[in-house]
Design a protein around this motif. Structure first.
Motif, PDB file in Angstrom:
ATOM      1  N   PHE A  79       0.859  -1.266  -0.061  1.00 38.99           N
ATOM      2  CA  PHE A  79      -0.110  -0.038   0.010  1.00 38.99           C
ATOM      3  C   PHE A  79       0.728   1.250  -0.036  1.00 38.99           C
ATOM      4  CE2 PHE A  79      -2.113  -3.624   2.171  1.00 38.99           C
ATOM      5  CZ  PHE A  79      -3.359  -3.641   1.458  1.00 38.99           C
ATOM      6  N   ILE A  80       0.321   2.321  -0.404  1.00 37.95           N
ATOM      7  CA  ILE A  80       1.445   3.584  -0.743  1.00 37.95           C
ATOM      8  C   ILE A  80       1.465   4.123   0.872  1.00 37.95           C
ATOM      9  CG2 ILE A  80       1.214   6.007  -1.274  1.00 37.95           C
ATOM     10  CD1 ILE A  80      -0.441   5.142  -3.646  1.00 37.95           C
ATOM     11  N   CYS A  81       2.704   4.075   1.301  1.00 35.38           N
ATOM     12  CA  CYS A  81       3.156   4.201   2.734  1.00 35.38           C
ATOM     13  C   CYS A  81       2.625   5.721   3.297  1.00 35.38           C
ATOM     14  CB  CYS A  81       4.743   4.124   2.915  1.00 35.38           C
ATOM     15  SG  CYS A  81       5.723   5.309   2.020  1.00 35.38           S
ATOM     16  N   THR A  82       2.380   6.649   2.539  1.00 31.43           N
ATOM     17  CA  THR A  82       2.198   8.035   2.779  1.00 31.43           C
ATOM     18  C   THR A  82       0.521   8.040   3.247  1.00 31.43           C
ATOM     19  OG1 THR A  82       1.967   8.625   0.613  1.00 31.43           O
ATOM     20  CG2 THR A  82       3.871   9.207   1.885  1.00 31.43           C
ATOM     21  N   THR A  83      -0.266   6.977   2.793  1.00 35.33           N
ATOM     22  CA  THR A  83      -1.575   7.306   3.202  1.00 35.33           C
ATOM     23  C   THR A  83      -2.008   6.785   4.662  1.00 35.33           C
ATOM     24  OG1 THR A  83      -1.893   4.719   2.493  1.00 35.33           O
ATOM     25  CG2 THR A  83      -2.223   6.148   0.700  1.00 35.33           C
ATOM     26  N   GLY A  84      -1.111   5.707   5.357  1.00 35.03           N
ATOM     27  CA  GLY A  84      -1.397   5.466   6.660  1.00 35.03           C
ATOM     28  C   GLY A  84      -2.343   4.338   6.861  1.00 35.03           C
ATOM     29  N   LEU A  85      -2.660   3.844   5.755  1.00 35.17           N
ATOM     30  CA  LEU A  85      -3.395   2.562   5.515  1.00 35.17           C
ATOM     31  C   LEU A  85      -2.987   1.339   6.444  1.00 35.17           C
ATOM     32  CD1 LEU A  85      -4.458   2.538   1.688  1.00 35.17           C
ATOM     33  CD2 LEU A  85      -6.108   2.735   3.807  1.00 35.17           C
ATOM     34  N   VAL A  86      -1.606   0.879   6.430  1.00 35.96           N
ATOM     35  CA  VAL A  86      -1.209   0.029   6.979  1.00 35.96           C
ATOM     36  C   VAL A  86      -1.092   0.258   8.540  1.00 35.96           C
ATOM     37  CG1 VAL A  86       0.998  -1.375   7.479  1.00 35.96           C
ATOM     38  CG2 VAL A  86       0.313  -0.842   5.082  1.00 35.96           C
ATOM     39  N   ASP A  87      -0.904   1.489   9.008  1.00 36.01           N
ATOM     40  CA  ASP A  87      -1.091   1.834  10.334  1.00 36.01           C
ATOM     41  C   ASP A  87      -2.595   1.664  10.671  1.00 36.01           C
ATOM     42  OD1 ASP A  87       1.383   2.655  10.652  1.00 36.01           O
ATOM     43  OD2 ASP A  87       1.127   4.751  10.094  1.00 36.01           O
ATOM     44  N   ARG A  90      -3.087  -2.066  11.101  1.00 35.58           N
ATOM     45  CA  ARG A  90      -2.376  -2.620  12.446  1.00 35.58           C
ATOM     46  C   ARG A  90      -3.015  -2.161  13.678  1.00 35.58           C
ATOM     47  NH1 ARG A  90       2.355  -0.297  11.431  1.00 35.58           N
ATOM     48  NH2 ARG A  90       3.163  -2.170  10.856  1.00 35.58           N
ATOM     49  N   ASP A  91      -3.863  -0.931  13.721  1.00 37.30           N
ATOM     50  CA  ASP A  91      -4.818  -0.723  14.712  1.00 37.30           C
ATOM     51  C   ASP A  91      -6.005  -1.404  14.782  1.00 37.30           C
ATOM     52  OD1 ASP A  91      -3.055   1.277  15.524  1.00 37.30           O
ATOM     53  OD2 ASP A  91      -4.327   3.100  14.452  1.00 37.30           O
ATOM     54  N   LEU A  92      -6.718  -1.808  13.356  1.00 40.96           N
ATOM     55  CA  LEU A  92      -8.004  -2.915  13.463  1.00 40.96           C
ATOM     56  C   LEU A  92      -7.669  -4.361  13.803  1.00 40.96           C
ATOM     57  CD1 LEU A  92      -9.322  -1.039  10.367  1.00 40.96           C
ATOM     58  CD2 LEU A  92     -10.327  -0.684  12.361  1.00 40.96           C
ATOM     59  N   GLY A 100       4.844  -5.354   7.310  1.00 41.53           N
ATOM     60  CA  GLY A 100       5.987  -4.770   6.698  1.00 41.53           C
ATOM     61  C   GLY A 100       6.125  -3.436   6.595  1.00 41.53           C
ATOM     62  N   GLY A 101       6.621  -2.868   8.016  1.00 47.87           N
ATOM     63  CA  GLY A 101       6.703  -1.513   7.916  1.00 47.87           C
ATOM     64  C   GLY A 101       5.494  -0.777   7.941  1.00 47.87           C
ATOM     65  N   ASN A 102       5.430   0.292   7.273  1.00 47.99           N
ATOM     66  CA  ASN A 102       4.127   1.131   6.925  1.00 47.99           C
ATOM     67  C   ASN A 102       3.678   1.005   5.467  1.00 47.99           C
ATOM     68  OD1 ASN A 102       6.084   2.640   5.736  1.00 47.99           O
ATOM     69  ND2 ASN A 102       5.416   4.765   6.551  1.00 47.99           N
ATOM     70  N   ARG A 103       4.327  -0.082   4.792  1.00 49.35           N
ATOM     71  CA  ARG A 103       3.643  -0.340   3.596  1.00 49.35           C
ATOM     72  C   ARG A 103       3.176  -1.578   3.077  1.00 49.35           C
ATOM     73  NH1 ARG A 103       9.058  -0.886  -0.133  1.00 49.35           N
ATOM     74  NH2 ARG A 103       7.342  -0.829  -1.453  1.00 49.35           N
ATOM     75  N   ALA A 104       3.091  -2.621   3.933  1.00 53.79           N
ATOM     76  CA  ALA A 104       2.756  -4.083   3.488  1.00 53.79           C
ATOM     77  C   ALA A 104       2.118  -4.980   4.609  1.00 53.79           C
ATOM     78  CB  ALA A 104       3.922  -4.709   3.119  1.00 53.79           C
ATOM     79  N   LEU A 105       1.602  -5.779   4.068  1.00 52.61           N
ATOM     80  CA  LEU A 105       0.908  -7.114   4.647  1.00 52.61           C
ATOM     81  C   LEU A 105       1.717  -8.007   4.111  1.00 52.61           C
ATOM     82  CD1 LEU A 105      -2.881  -6.318   4.664  1.00 52.61           C
ATOM     83  CD2 LEU A 105      -1.456  -5.691   6.487  1.00 52.61           C
ATOM     84  N   LEU A 106       2.326  -9.107   4.937  1.00 52.63           N
ATOM     85  CA  LEU A 106       3.132  -9.998   4.576  1.00 52.63           C
ATOM     86  C   LEU A 106       2.167 -11.386   4.768  1.00 52.63           C
ATOM     87  CD1 LEU A 106       6.244  -8.935   6.056  1.00 52.63           C
ATOM     88  CD2 LEU A 106       5.460  -8.351   3.564  1.00 52.63           C
TER      89      LEU A 106
END
Length: 131
Positions: A79-87, A90-92, A100-106
């Motif tokens: 996912f685009i890291c600047t969107t905050g989607l991965v954060d 992670r919360d949900l 994978g950091g703020n950009r991926a689901l592994l």
């Protein structure tokens, strides 16, 4: 599984080792299923971005699928890291995915995927700019 209409995308999938390709195609199917089940998403464009399969709906953020030889036993949904989607994911769903950091689901090449949670994450990405 839906047919891959874009020959460049089909070639990208064909280039992956068989177990990797199988897992990525399953994730691809989840993207299209989530899009179909999410109100207002409409069609999803399938293309290549940075040489890997990428998916985007009008009003959404791009979702990419990938694999790296350096981590041969897992694939990623980027996912685009600047969107905050991965954060947000992670919360949900802190225990449903490996991040994978703020950009991926592994995902491992085999085993169960938390499909309900993943469909929700995909829907959030495909509607990102509409929210």
């Amino acid at each position: 599984m839906s047919r891959i209409a874009n020959p460049n995308v089909a070639a990208a999938f064909a280039a992956f080792p068989a177990p990797v390709r199988a897992r990525l195609l399953a994730l691809r199917d989840l993207i299209f299923d989530a899009a179909a089940a999410t109100q207002g998403v409409g069609s999803v464009e399938e293309s290549l971005k940075w040489g890997v399969p990428a998916y985007r709906a009008k009003g959404g953020s791009t979702v990419r699928l990938g694999w790296k030889a350096a981590t041969p036993d897992e694939v990623a949904m980027y996912f685009i890291c600047t969107t905050g989607l991965v954060d947000t994911f992670r919360d949900l769903y802190p225990r449903s995915f490996r991040f994978g950091g703020n950009r991926a689901l592994l995902f491992p090449l085999t085993g169960r995927i938390q499909e309900k949670a993943l469909r929700h994450c995909i829907a959030l990405a495909l509607t990102y700019h509409r929210r």
